[in-house]
Write a protein that holds these residues in place. Sequence first.
Motif, short mmCIF file in Angstrom:
data_model
loop_
_atom_site.label_atom_id
_atom_site.label_comp_id
_atom_site.label_asym_id
_atom_site.label_seq_id
_atom_site.Cartn_x
_atom_site.Cartn_y
_atom_site.Cartn_z
N TYR A 239 0.83 -1.20 0.00
CA TYR A 239 0.00 0.00 0.00
C TYR A 239 0.87 1.25 0.00
O TYR A 239 0.58 2.22 -0.72
CB TYR A 239 -0.94 0.01 1.21
CG TYR A 239 -2.10 -0.96 1.10
CD1 TYR A 239 -2.86 -1.04 -0.06
CD2 TYR A 239 -2.45 -1.78 2.18
CE1 TYR A 239 -3.93 -1.92 -0.16
CE2 TYR A 239 -3.51 -2.67 2.09
CZ TYR A 239 -4.25 -2.73 0.92
OH TYR A 239 -5.30 -3.61 0.83
N ASP A 240 1.93 1.24 0.80
CA ASP A 240 2.84 2.39 0.83
C ASP A 240 3.51 2.61 -0.52
O ASP A 240 3.73 3.76 -0.93
CB ASP A 240 3.91 2.18 1.90
CG ASP A 240 3.39 2.39 3.31
OD1 ASP A 240 2.35 3.07 3.46
OD2 ASP A 240 3.99 1.87 4.26
N ILE A 243 1.05 4.46 -2.70
CA ILE A 243 0.86 5.84 -2.25
C ILE A 243 2.09 6.69 -2.58
O ILE A 243 1.97 7.78 -3.16
CB ILE A 243 0.57 5.87 -0.73
CG1 ILE A 243 -0.76 5.15 -0.45
CG2 ILE A 243 0.55 7.30 -0.22
CD1 ILE A 243 -0.96 4.79 1.01
N GLU A 247 1.12 9.40 -5.48
CA GLU A 247 0.33 10.43 -4.80
C GLU A 247 0.51 11.83 -5.40
O GLU A 247 -0.34 12.69 -5.21
CB GLU A 247 0.65 10.46 -3.30
CG GLU A 247 2.07 10.83 -2.96
CD GLU A 247 2.32 10.79 -1.47
OE1 GLU A 247 1.34 10.73 -0.71
OE2 GLU A 247 3.49 10.81 -1.05
N SER A 262 -4.90 3.97 0.24
CA SER A 262 -4.89 4.64 1.54
C SER A 262 -6.06 4.16 2.40
O SER A 262 -5.90 3.88 3.60
CB SER A 262 -4.97 6.16 1.35
OG SER A 262 -3.88 6.64 0.62
N TYR A 263 -7.21 4.04 1.79
CA TYR A 263 -8.41 3.60 2.51
C TYR A 263 -8.24 2.17 3.01
O TYR A 263 -8.55 1.85 4.16
CB TYR A 263 -9.62 3.71 1.59
CG TYR A 263 -10.93 3.30 2.24
CD1 TYR A 263 -11.53 4.12 3.20
CD2 TYR A 263 -11.56 2.12 1.90
CE1 TYR A 263 -12.73 3.76 3.79
CE2 TYR A 263 -12.76 1.75 2.48
CZ TYR A 263 -13.34 2.57 3.43
OH TYR A 263 -14.52 2.20 4.01
N LYS A 265 -5.48 0.65 3.56
CA LYS A 265 -4.45 0.67 4.61
C LYS A 265 -5.07 1.09 5.94
O LYS A 265 -4.76 0.51 6.99
CB LYS A 265 -3.31 1.63 4.22
CG LYS A 265 -2.19 1.67 5.26
CD LYS A 265 -1.09 2.64 4.84
CE LYS A 265 0.01 2.67 5.93
NZ LYS A 265 1.08 3.62 5.59
N VAL A 281 -2.46 8.21 9.04
CA VAL A 281 -2.85 7.91 7.67
C VAL A 281 -4.19 8.56 7.35
O VAL A 281 -4.40 9.10 6.26
CB VAL A 281 -2.91 6.39 7.43
CG1 VAL A 281 -3.39 6.08 6.00
CG2 VAL A 281 -1.55 5.75 7.67
N LYS A 284 -3.73 12.34 6.66
CA LYS A 284 -3.15 12.58 5.34
C LYS A 284 -4.17 12.30 4.24
O LYS A 284 -4.30 13.07 3.29
CB LYS A 284 -1.91 11.69 5.16
CG LYS A 284 -1.19 11.92 3.84
CD LYS A 284 0.06 11.05 3.75
CE LYS A 284 0.75 11.25 2.41
NZ LYS A 284 1.97 10.39 2.28
N PHE A 285 -4.91 11.21 4.40
CA PHE A 285 -5.91 10.81 3.42
C PHE A 285 -7.02 11.85 3.31
O PHE A 285 -7.41 12.27 2.22
CB PHE A 285 -6.48 9.45 3.81
CG PHE A 285 -7.62 8.97 2.95
CD1 PHE A 285 -7.46 8.81 1.58
CD2 PHE A 285 -8.85 8.68 3.50
CE1 PHE A 285 -8.51 8.36 0.78
CE2 PHE A 285 -9.90 8.23 2.71
CZ PHE A 285 -9.73 8.07 1.35
#
Length: 318
Positions: A239-240, A243, A247, A262-263, A265, A281, A284-285
């Motif tokens: 996931y990272d 992103i 991003e 992101s969701y 995660k 997270v 930031k999201f």
Amino acid sequence: MSQIEFKNVYDEFNIKFQNKEYENALDLTYELLQIAGDSQLEVAYALMAKARVLTVLDKKDQVINTFNEIIESFYDTSDETVLYILAYALYNKAMILAKLKKYDEELECYNKLLEKFITDISPKIELILVKTYLNKAICTKEIGKLEDVANVYEEFIRNFHTSTQEEVLYDVSSALFNLSSTYQKLEQNEKAIATYDRLLKLFTDTKNENILEVVAKALVNKASMLSDENKYTKALETYDEIINRFEQSENSKLLAQVALASYNKILLLGELGREKELSKVCDKFIEQFASTKDTIINDMVLTAEVLRDKEKYNTNSF
């Protein structure tokens, strides 16, 4: 009869066709066949003109008969232009059979086309072969053999992963993605994850926006599968990767995958009880996507706000 006369009538045919005077255009195709005589190229052009009109008139049986005439007449030709017409006839005959749901006959066309042209490296034929493989996979799926679908994708990828055409490489990326999904349906999750890795390795340096969208979706799906396999650390790392990689993109489709990563995660961190990381997270999201006009992403943002502030929501009384 001369080539000039054939050209003049062919030009007249095109004018009639473009003006939607289809019956008159059809009459001209018979005249073209008479003028063509023994010329393979002119006969092939005349028959394809006839097939074009019959297709518009939705006379499927007559179109198939015309394509059959091309296939039977020119299967062993050595003329490159006529060979291209032959490939086109086989492919389009298969398309009509698909609409008629005659899948066994459709599949036979694809197999015949691949057998005839698989060693042809010309760009035009390559594009037809690519579409043939992809449609063959769909056709095979209709017949109901997932293992055979996987084999079609594997053969296609093996033959075309080194192509220099961007359009073909995009289809290769899509085939790898679909192959992984097929392995998932077969409950072969290790193969599915390995196939996503093949896709990611093959296109690690791509700059093609369409292929990058497939890469992003592959990363999201891979992370989700890793999570289902209880490989939480690897899932979070994946996931990272999505992103961090996308991003800053201005491509809305790539950003949608960033939002989904992101969701997902956030949900995984919640399941693992890692509240501090979850809160960061979420912040930031929400900051990145709060002003989105996408309904689905907006719902994700609202859920993220609830998850972040759940202590407050849980202590409120009514």
